[in-house]
Structure formats: structure tokens, C-alpha cells
Design a protein around this motif. Structure first.
Motif, PDB file in Angstrom:
ATOM      1  N   ALA A 186       0.839  -1.202   0.000  1.00 40.51           N
ATOM      2  CA  ALA A 186       0.000   0.000   0.000  1.00 40.51           C
ATOM      3  C   ALA A 186       0.872   1.249   0.000  1.00 40.51           C
ATOM      4  O   ALA A 186       0.572   2.218  -0.697  1.00 40.51           O
ATOM      5  CB  ALA A 186      -0.935  -0.002   1.201  1.00 40.51           C
ATOM      6  N   VAL A 187       1.960   1.219   0.745  1.00 40.74           N
ATOM      7  CA  VAL A 187       2.884   2.354   0.773  1.00 40.74           C
ATOM      8  C   VAL A 187       3.525   2.537  -0.599  1.00 40.74           C
ATOM      9  O   VAL A 187       3.684   3.667  -1.073  1.00 40.74           O
ATOM     10  CB  VAL A 187       3.933   2.177   1.889  1.00 40.74           C
ATOM     11  CG1 VAL A 187       5.078   3.153   1.733  1.00 40.74           C
ATOM     12  CG2 VAL A 187       3.272   2.332   3.252  1.00 40.74           C
ATOM     13  N   LEU A 188       3.863   1.439  -1.269  1.00 44.65           N
ATOM     14  CA  LEU A 188       4.397   1.554  -2.633  1.00 44.65           C
ATOM     15  C   LEU A 188       3.349   2.100  -3.594  1.00 44.65           C
ATOM     16  O   LEU A 188       3.649   2.928  -4.450  1.00 44.65           O
ATOM     17  CB  LEU A 188       4.880   0.192  -3.136  1.00 44.65           C
ATOM     18  CG  LEU A 188       6.158  -0.353  -2.536  1.00 44.65           C
ATOM     19  CD1 LEU A 188       6.453  -1.737  -3.096  1.00 44.65           C
ATOM     20  CD2 LEU A 188       7.328   0.590  -2.786  1.00 44.65           C
ATOM     21  N   GLN A 189       2.119   1.631  -3.458  1.00 44.67           N
ATOM     22  CA  GLN A 189       1.050   2.028  -4.376  1.00 44.67           C
ATOM     23  C   GLN A 189       0.605   3.469  -4.154  1.00 44.67           C
ATOM     24  O   GLN A 189       0.466   4.223  -5.112  1.00 44.67           O
ATOM     25  CB  GLN A 189      -0.151   1.097  -4.197  1.00 44.67           C
ATOM     26  CG  GLN A 189      -1.348   1.431  -5.058  1.00 44.67           C
ATOM     27  CD  GLN A 189      -1.144   1.073  -6.517  1.00 44.67           C
ATOM     28  OE1 GLN A 189      -0.437   0.132  -6.823  1.00 44.67           O
ATOM     29  NE2 GLN A 189      -1.744   1.824  -7.406  1.00 44.67           N
ATOM     30  N   TYR A 190       0.373   3.855  -2.909  1.00 51.05           N
ATOM     31  CA  TYR A 190      -0.235   5.148  -2.610  1.00 51.05           C
ATOM     32  C   TYR A 190       0.714   6.166  -1.985  1.00 51.05           C
ATOM     33  O   TYR A 190       0.364   7.334  -1.899  1.00 51.05           O
ATOM     34  CB  TYR A 190      -1.425   4.956  -1.663  1.00 51.05           C
ATOM     35  CG  TYR A 190      -2.513   4.093  -2.233  1.00 51.05           C
ATOM     36  CD1 TYR A 190      -3.311   4.545  -3.283  1.00 51.05           C
ATOM     37  CD2 TYR A 190      -2.749   2.818  -1.743  1.00 51.05           C
ATOM     38  CE1 TYR A 190      -4.310   3.757  -3.821  1.00 51.05           C
ATOM     39  CE2 TYR A 190      -3.754   2.020  -2.261  1.00 51.05           C
ATOM     40  CZ  TYR A 190      -4.533   2.492  -3.303  1.00 51.05           C
ATOM     41  OH  TYR A 190      -5.517   1.703  -3.829  1.00 51.05           O
ATOM     42  N   GLY A 191       1.851   5.737  -1.489  1.00 49.34           N
ATOM     43  CA  GLY A 191       2.756   6.629  -0.781  1.00 49.34           C
ATOM     44  C   GLY A 191       2.484   6.588   0.711  1.00 49.34           C
ATOM     45  O   GLY A 191       1.343   6.398   1.142  1.00 49.34           O
ATOM     46  N   VAL A 192       3.530   6.763   1.493  1.00 50.95           N
ATOM     47  CA  VAL A 192       3.405   6.627   2.942  1.00 50.95           C
ATOM     48  C   VAL A 192       2.499   7.701   3.541  1.00 50.95           C
ATOM     49  O   VAL A 192       1.740   7.428   4.475  1.00 50.95           O
ATOM     50  CB  VAL A 192       4.792   6.595   3.619  1.00 50.95           C
ATOM     51  CG1 VAL A 192       5.501   7.930   3.526  1.00 50.95           C
ATOM     52  CG2 VAL A 192       4.686   6.140   5.061  1.00 50.95           C
ATOM     53  N   GLU A 193       2.530   8.925   3.001  1.00 48.60           N
ATOM     54  CA  GLU A 193       1.714  10.000   3.557  1.00 48.60           C
ATOM     55  C   GLU A 193       0.227   9.693   3.404  1.00 48.60           C
ATOM     56  O   GLU A 193      -0.551   9.873   4.341  1.00 48.60           O
ATOM     57  CB  GLU A 193       2.036  11.343   2.882  1.00 48.60           C
ATOM     58  CG  GLU A 193       3.447  11.823   3.086  1.00 48.60           C
ATOM     59  CD  GLU A 193       4.431  11.225   2.067  1.00 48.60           C
ATOM     60  OE1 GLU A 193       3.982  10.635   1.050  1.00 48.60           O
ATOM     61  OE2 GLU A 193       5.640  11.316   2.300  1.00 48.60           O
ATOM     62  N   ARG A 194      -0.148   9.232   2.228  1.00 45.46           N
ATOM     63  CA  ARG A 194      -1.568   8.953   1.975  1.00 45.46           C
ATOM     64  C   ARG A 194      -2.062   7.773   2.803  1.00 45.46           C
ATOM     65  O   ARG A 194      -3.159   7.806   3.363  1.00 45.46           O
ATOM     66  CB  ARG A 194      -1.780   8.684   0.489  1.00 45.46           C
ATOM     67  CG  ARG A 194      -3.220   8.500   0.119  1.00 45.46           C
ATOM     68  CD  ARG A 194      -3.408   8.464  -1.378  1.00 45.46           C
ATOM     69  NE  ARG A 194      -4.796   8.208  -1.699  1.00 45.46           N
ATOM     70  CZ  ARG A 194      -5.220   7.826  -2.867  1.00 45.46           C
ATOM     71  NH1 ARG A 194      -4.370   7.678  -3.862  1.00 45.46           N
ATOM     72  NH2 ARG A 194      -6.498   7.601  -3.084  1.00 45.46           N
ATOM     73  N   VAL A 195      -1.253   6.720   2.915  1.00 45.44           N
ATOM     74  CA  VAL A 195      -1.642   5.549   3.713  1.00 45.44           C
ATOM     75  C   VAL A 195      -1.766   5.936   5.178  1.00 45.44           C
ATOM     76  O   VAL A 195      -2.745   5.585   5.843  1.00 45.44           O
ATOM     77  CB  VAL A 195      -0.639   4.391   3.520  1.00 45.44           C
ATOM     78  CG1 VAL A 195      -0.920   3.251   4.485  1.00 45.44           C
ATOM     79  CG2 VAL A 195      -0.676   3.889   2.081  1.00 45.44           C
TER      80      VAL A 195
END
Length: 172
Positions: A92-101
Motif C-alpha cells: 500500500a505504501v508503494l502504491q499510494y505513498g506513505v503519507e496517503r496511507v
């Protein structure tokens, strides 16, 4: 948030496509989404090619669930995040970025050193409860639906099954 708080853009039938934060391999976690107040997705089994796990973490409470595609409980999710949930968070962090997750899951992480491990650690340090697996069927069904789209030939014309969306210029 009531319907009055939605912008015109949010009410329209078109959706902005957000590119992946970074490319990711789909073999381990073929499906991940931030939806229904959860981080949820499908994670491949490491030991059986015919088995997948449906994993989820609820936003805010971090209540987690993990089960096989035929709704059998995950053996690793006994009171703590199993490897499937950890892999789901990482993808999820790869897909959406750590800030968004982190924002979606309501996790407090420091900005410069924030990564999937920091998000996972912040959630596990609250000692979240193990939840029920009732959402697994919906998540797995949505995953199968996405797989069906991969079998369609690439075209630029609209898909007939998606025609129930009104056009953005429709007049009521």
C-alpha cells in the motif's frame, strides 16, 4: 461528511486516476485498496500457489483481519499482525505513498523517516484487536472483478457495464 460537503468534481462520474507512488510487483500482493474505512487487499500465500489471503486493517482502531479466500482463519494472525498484513501495508505504501496511507489509516508517523515499517510499528504499538472476517468476501469479490477486466482486449471505447454512470454533461 454529508452530500453537501462534496465538490462538483467529487459528485461527477469521472474519477481522477492517481499514479502509483512507486512501481510494485503484483506477485505477492496482487490487489490493494484504501476503501470502506480500511486498508484491504489480497495477498498470495507463500506456501501454496492456489491459496490467497484476504487481509484488512481498519482506519483509526487498526482492528485487523486475515483469512484465506475460502474464509478459513490465517494461522499467523493470532493477536498480532501476520506477515500477510505486513506485506499488504508495504505494498500500500508503494502504491499510494506513505503519507496517503498514514493519513487514511489515521497513523501518526514522523515525516523524514516514515516508511511501511514505521506505519506498521505505529499501529502494532497500540496492540490492536483482531476483528471479524466479514468483509473478506466483498474484498475478494472486488479482486476477482478487477481480474476480469484484465481479460478484456485493450480498447478506448467505454465498457457497456460501466454505462450506468451518467455523463458529466448530462442535464437532469
Amino acid at each position: 461528511m454529508g452530500d453537501g460537503a462534496l465538490s462538483v468534481w467529487e459528485k461527477s462520474s469521472t474519477a481522477r486516476v492517481v499514479p502509483s507512488a512507486r512501481p510494485r510487483k503484483l506477485a505477492k500482493v496482487p490487489f490493494v485498496e484504501l476503501a470502506d474505512g480500511r486498508l484491504q487487499g489480497v495477498v498470495s500465500s507463500g506456501s501454496d500457489i492456489g491459496r490467497v489471503y484476504v487481509s484488512s486493517v481498519e482506519a483509526g482502531t487498526y482492528t485487523f483481519a486475515c483469512s484465506t479466500n475460502n474464509n478459513r482463519p490465517c494461522g499467523g494472525a493470532n493477536g498480532w499482525f501476520c506477515n500477510h498484513i505486513r506485506a499488504l501495508i508495504g505494498e500500500a505504501v508503494l502504491q499510494y505513498g506513505v503519507e496517503r496511507v498514514a493519513r487514511y489509516l489515521k497513523v501518526e508517523v514522523s515525516g523524514d523517516e516514515a516508511d511501511a515499517g514505521a506505519v506498521t510499528h505505529a499501529m502494532t504499538s497500540t496492540r490492536p484487536a483482531q476483528g471479524d472476517r466479514s468483509a473478506a468476501a466483498q474484498v475478494f469479490s472486488r479482486f476477482l472483478r478487477h481480474l476480469a477486466y484484465l481479460e478484456l482486449p485493450p480498447v478506448t471505447a467505454p465498457l457497456p457495464e460501466m454505462q450506468w454512470f451518467p455523463t458529466t454533461r448530462a442535464v437532469a
